[in-house]
Design a protein around this motif. Structure first.
Motif, PDB file in Angstrom:
ATOM      1  N   VAL A   1       0.326   3.376  -6.033  1.00  0.00           N
ATOM      2  CA  VAL A   1       0.278   3.835  -4.643  1.00  0.00           C
ATOM      3  C   VAL A   1      -0.467   2.812  -3.778  1.00  0.00           C
ATOM      4  CG1 VAL A   1      -0.650   5.601  -3.086  1.00  0.00           C
ATOM      5  CG2 VAL A   1       0.494   6.276  -5.202  1.00  0.00           C
ATOM      6  N   VAL A   2      -1.580   2.299  -4.286  1.00  0.00           N
ATOM      7  CA  VAL A   2      -2.362   1.310  -3.535  1.00  0.00           C
ATOM      8  C   VAL A   2      -1.511   0.076  -3.250  1.00  0.00           C
ATOM      9  CG1 VAL A   2      -4.307  -0.304  -3.692  1.00  0.00           C
ATOM     10  CG2 VAL A   2      -4.632   2.091  -4.300  1.00  0.00           C
ATOM     11  N   PHE A   3      -0.799  -0.411  -4.250  1.00  0.00           N
ATOM     12  CA  PHE A   3       0.022  -1.600  -4.038  1.00  0.00           C
ATOM     13  C   PHE A   3       1.187  -1.337  -3.076  1.00  0.00           C
ATOM     14  CE2 PHE A   3      -2.361  -3.216  -7.590  1.00  0.00           C
ATOM     15  CZ  PHE A   3      -2.484  -4.558  -7.270  1.00  0.00           C
ATOM     16  N   ARG A   4       1.757  -0.152  -3.098  1.00  0.00           N
ATOM     17  CA  ARG A   4       2.804   0.199  -2.124  1.00  0.00           C
ATOM     18  C   ARG A   4       2.225   0.190  -0.704  1.00  0.00           C
ATOM     19  NH1 ARG A   4       4.592   4.144  -5.863  1.00  0.00           N
ATOM     20  NH2 ARG A   4       3.625   5.792  -4.653  1.00  0.00           N
ATOM     21  N   GLU A   5       1.022   0.746  -0.556  1.00  0.00           N
ATOM     22  CA  GLU A   5       0.373   0.779   0.760  1.00  0.00           C
ATOM     23  C   GLU A   5       0.051  -0.629   1.258  1.00  0.00           C
ATOM     24  OE1 GLU A   5      -0.193   3.317   2.943  1.00  0.00           O
ATOM     25  OE2 GLU A   5       1.103   4.425   1.581  1.00  0.00           O
ATOM     26  N   ILE A   6      -0.399  -1.482   0.356  1.00  0.00           N
ATOM     27  CA  ILE A   6      -0.675  -2.872   0.742  1.00  0.00           C
ATOM     28  C   ILE A   6       0.599  -3.529   1.256  1.00  0.00           C
ATOM     29  CG2 ILE A   6      -1.226  -5.168  -0.166  1.00  0.00           C
ATOM     30  CD1 ILE A   6      -3.304  -3.767  -1.999  1.00  0.00           C
ATOM     31  N   GLU A   7       1.689  -3.365   0.554  1.00  0.00           N
ATOM     32  CA  GLU A   7       2.958  -3.974   0.983  1.00  0.00           C
ATOM     33  C   GLU A   7       3.410  -3.407   2.330  1.00  0.00           C
ATOM     34  OE1 GLU A   7       4.390  -6.681  -0.211  1.00  0.00           O
ATOM     35  OE2 GLU A   7       2.739  -6.730  -1.633  1.00  0.00           O
ATOM     36  N   ALA A   8       3.250  -2.108   2.523  1.00  0.00           N
ATOM     37  CA  ALA A   8       3.621  -1.500   3.808  1.00  0.00           C
ATOM     38  C   ALA A   8       2.734  -2.038   4.924  1.00  0.00           C
ATOM     39  CB  ALA A   8       3.507   0.026   3.727  1.00  0.00           C
ATOM     40  N   PHE A   9       1.470  -2.212   4.660  1.00  0.00           N
ATOM     41  CA  PHE A   9       0.535  -2.734   5.653  1.00  0.00           C
ATOM     42  C   PHE A   9       0.908  -4.161   6.029  1.00  0.00           C
ATOM     43  CE2 PHE A   9      -3.701  -4.016   7.208  1.00  0.00           C
ATOM     44  CZ  PHE A   9      -3.989  -2.937   8.015  1.00  0.00           C
ATOM     45  N   LYS A  10       1.317  -4.956   5.044  1.00  0.00           N
ATOM     46  CA  LYS A  10       1.713  -6.335   5.307  1.00  0.00           C
ATOM     47  C   LYS A  10       3.009  -6.396   6.117  1.00  0.00           C
ATOM     48  CE  LYS A  10       1.532  -8.899   1.548  1.00  0.00           C
ATOM     49  NZ  LYS A  10       1.449  -9.298   0.122  1.00  0.00           N
ATOM     50  N   THR A  11       3.883  -5.445   5.919  1.00  0.00           N
ATOM     51  CA  THR A  11       5.168  -5.426   6.615  1.00  0.00           C
ATOM     52  C   THR A  11       5.053  -4.813   8.000  1.00  0.00           C
ATOM     53  OG1 THR A  11       6.276  -5.170   4.497  1.00  0.00           O
ATOM     54  CG2 THR A  11       7.551  -4.635   6.462  1.00  0.00           C
ATOM     55  N   GLU A  12       4.429  -3.659   8.080  1.00  0.00           N
ATOM     56  CA  GLU A  12       4.379  -2.899   9.329  1.00  0.00           C
ATOM     57  C   GLU A  12       3.079  -3.075  10.094  1.00  0.00           C
ATOM     58  OE1 GLU A  12       5.069   1.077   7.981  1.00  0.00           O
ATOM     59  OE2 GLU A  12       6.719   0.381   6.723  1.00  0.00           O
ATOM     60  N   GLY A  13       2.015  -3.412   9.388  1.00  0.00           N
ATOM     61  CA  GLY A  13       0.707  -3.513  10.023  1.00  0.00           C
ATOM     62  C   GLY A  13       0.136  -2.135  10.273  1.00  0.00           C
ATOM     63  N   PRO A  14      -1.047  -2.095  10.842  1.00  0.00           N
ATOM     64  CA  PRO A  14      -1.662  -0.798  11.123  1.00  0.00           C
ATOM     65  C   PRO A  14      -1.025  -0.154  12.349  1.00  0.00           C
ATOM     66  CG  PRO A  14      -3.042  -2.548  11.949  1.00  0.00           C
ATOM     67  CD  PRO A  14      -1.897  -3.202  11.232  1.00  0.00           C
TER      68      PRO A  14
END
Length: 113
Positions: free
Chosen positions: A15-28
């Motif tokens: 889950v943490v790694f999925r969130e990191i990837e989403a953050f890198k793609t979409e940002g906060p």
């Protein structure tokens, strides 16, 4: 870093790694950036009333040749944008080179009769 039951470590790490990837793609989300700014402002307001904060900041200003009048400034809280945070995440939150550490509880020794 997170705490969990030992049997959930793998699931939550994914889950943490999925969130990191989403953050890198979409940002906060813009609202989250503003919440961070507001929290930073409140923290700074509190810190400015403490001698320990002033001593630390004055030492840091002298060590790094910074203007001590900037200690009271809030400008660092306003300089970053959603796009800048996303770009920083892409640069620094690398998932191709990392160290993963998992701490498990010790097995309790059985009391001797």
């Amino acid at each position: 870093s997170f705490g969990s039951a030992p049997e959930r470590v793998e699931e939550l790490t994914e889950v943490v790694f999925r969130e990191i990837e989403a953050f890198k793609t979409e940002g906060p989300v813009g609202e989250d950036v503003e919440k961070v700014r507001q929290t930073g402002r409140r923290t700074k307001e509190t810190s400015l009333r403490e001698n320990r904060y002033w001593a630390s900041q004055l030492l840091s200003a002298a060590r790094f040749d910074r203007d001590p009048r900037e200690i009271q400034s809030y400008h660092l809280l306003d300089w970053f944008s959603v796009d800048q945070v996303r770009e920083a995440a892409r640069l620094y939150l690398r998932t191709d080179n990392y160290a993963l550490f998992t701490l498990y509880p010790e097995k309790a020794e059985q009391p001797r009769p």
